[in-house]
Design an enzyme around this catalytic site. Sequence first.
Site, PDB file in Angstrom:
ATOM      1  N   GLU A   1       7.234 -11.068  14.899  1.00  0.00           N
ATOM      2  CA  GLU A   1       6.785 -11.670  16.152  1.00  0.00           C
ATOM      3  C   GLU A   1       7.364 -13.073  16.307  1.00  0.00           C
ATOM      4  O   GLU A   1       7.814 -13.467  17.372  1.00  0.00           O
ATOM      5  CB  GLU A   1       5.256 -11.704  16.187  1.00  0.00           C
ATOM      6  CG  GLU A   1       4.711 -12.120  17.530  1.00  0.00           C
ATOM      7  CD  GLU A   1       3.198 -12.009  17.599  1.00  0.00           C
ATOM      8  OE1 GLU A   1       2.645 -12.405  18.631  1.00  0.00           O
ATOM      9  OE2 GLU A   1       2.584 -11.540  16.619  1.00  0.00           O
TER      10      GLU A   1
ATOM     11  N   ARG B   1       0.820  -1.211   0.000  1.00  0.00           N
ATOM     12  CA  ARG B   1       0.000   0.000   0.000  1.00  0.00           C
ATOM     13  C   ARG B   1       0.854   1.260   0.000  1.00  0.00           C
ATOM     14  O   ARG B   1       0.425   2.303  -0.494  1.00  0.00           O
ATOM     15  CB  ARG B   1      -0.994  -0.037   1.164  1.00  0.00           C
ATOM     16  CG  ARG B   1      -2.079  -1.095   0.930  1.00  0.00           C
ATOM     17  CD  ARG B   1      -2.947  -1.338   2.138  1.00  0.00           C
ATOM     18  NE  ARG B   1      -2.233  -1.867   3.283  1.00  0.00           N
ATOM     19  CZ  ARG B   1      -1.981  -3.167   3.494  1.00  0.00           C
ATOM     20  NH1 ARG B   1      -2.404  -4.058   2.641  1.00  0.00           N
ATOM     21  NH2 ARG B   1      -1.327  -3.553   4.552  1.00  0.00           N
TER      22      ARG B   1
END
Length: 181
Positions: free
Chosen positions: A101, A64
């Site tokens: 993560e 994006r």
Amino acid sequence: MDDRLASDLRSAIRTIPDYPKPGIMFRDITTLLGDARAFRRAVDELVHPYAGAKIDKVAGIEARGFILGGAVAHQLSAGFVPIRKRGKLPHRTVSVAYALEYGSDEIEMHADALVQGERVVLVDDLIATGGTATAAVKLLRGIGAEVAAACFIIDLPDLGGAERLRAMGVDVRSLIAFEGH
């Protein structure tokens, strides 16, 4: 930015609960991109602080950030530099690894995309934990660019990414903030 503009941008963004996993409120800007007025207003607000400044390039983070960054670069009469995930660019690249993560990833850009000393504005749709954005700043600085600013439509301040960029000496601008993840 005025409250009405923030409200208009916020209402143009779709929120999808529990995506990509339970507890996450995904902020989907594709609805903003599809609304000509909201898209134009967001781009104008991202550009405004840098109009008239000497910005050589706008770097957009996949995917994006390509849409927003291309529009911002056009408005600033600057070149555009795509920052992509590893293995997507066809020419010689430079890369930076960053932690996720669970595990790690890499982003890269063409080695000849910038020259030493060029002033760059980094653009993406959203800043969350800041992992990708801080890696992008390291990548740009590693090739000798001056990162003039990092701009986002959305900040998730509870996740601390904007503060991580500020700790690196980067001017951070976001148009709206959402609480939570």
